[in-house]
Scaffold this active site. Structure first.
Site, PDB file in Angstrom:
ATOM      1  N   TYR A   1       0.811  -1.209   0.000  1.00 22.00           N
ATOM      2  CA  TYR A   1       0.000   0.000   0.000  1.00 22.00           C
ATOM      3  C   TYR A   1       0.846   1.262   0.000  1.00 22.00           C
ATOM      4  O   TYR A   1       0.329   2.351   0.171  1.00 22.00           O
ATOM      5  CB  TYR A   1      -0.946   0.021   1.196  1.00 22.00           C
ATOM      6  CG  TYR A   1      -1.810  -1.217   1.264  1.00 22.00           C
ATOM      7  CD1 TYR A   1      -2.843  -1.404   0.344  1.00 22.00           C
ATOM      8  CD2 TYR A   1      -1.570  -2.221   2.195  1.00 22.00           C
ATOM      9  CE1 TYR A   1      -3.618  -2.552   0.370  1.00 22.00           C
ATOM     10  CE2 TYR A   1      -2.343  -3.360   2.240  1.00 22.00           C
ATOM     11  CZ  TYR A   1      -3.366  -3.517   1.327  1.00 22.00           C
ATOM     12  OH  TYR A   1      -4.124  -4.643   1.354  1.00 22.00           O
ATOM     13  N   THR A   2       2.143   1.112  -0.177  1.00 23.05           N
ATOM     14  CA  THR A   2       3.031   2.266  -0.120  1.00 23.05           C
ATOM     15  C   THR A   2       2.805   3.191  -1.302  1.00 23.05           C
ATOM     16  O   THR A   2       2.317   2.775  -2.347  1.00 23.05           O
ATOM     17  CB  THR A   2       4.509   1.843  -0.065  1.00 23.05           C
ATOM     18  OG1 THR A   2       5.294   2.982   0.232  1.00 23.05           O
ATOM     19  CG2 THR A   2       4.985   1.243  -1.365  1.00 23.05           C
TER      20      THR A   2
END
Length: 88
Positions: free
Chosen positions: A85-86
């Protein structure tokens, strides 16, 4: 998450809408305590949220760093770039 509402007092409405839509559209298969289940709480969300108004660029960078390091801090990954999810 970092959001920029046009009207600051809309934070609660925005957060409520995000939690509601996520909770109704995503099937969550995570265990939770009996007490949380009895209260009808979702295992993903905390009951309350922390709101902070970013004051300047230094504060913004501090918040971004916190968000990047949080998955590492909690042992979800050993490197921030591995977190799916970066935003890096």
């Amino acid at each position: 998450m970092i959001i920029t509402p046009k009207i600051a007092s809309e934070y609660p409405k925005i957060v409520r809408a995000i939690k509601y839509n996520f909770s109704t559209k995503v099937k969550i298969v995570t265990e939770q305590s009996i007490a949380r289940h009895k209260k009808g709480m979702n295992p993903v969300w905390q009951q309350r949220y922390y709101e902070h108004t970013i004051r300047n660029e230094k504060d913004y960078l501090r918040c971004i760093e916190y968000m990047q390091n949080n998955p590492i801090k909690h042992g979800l990954v050993d490197n921030g770039t591995k977190w799916k999810y970066t935003f890096l």
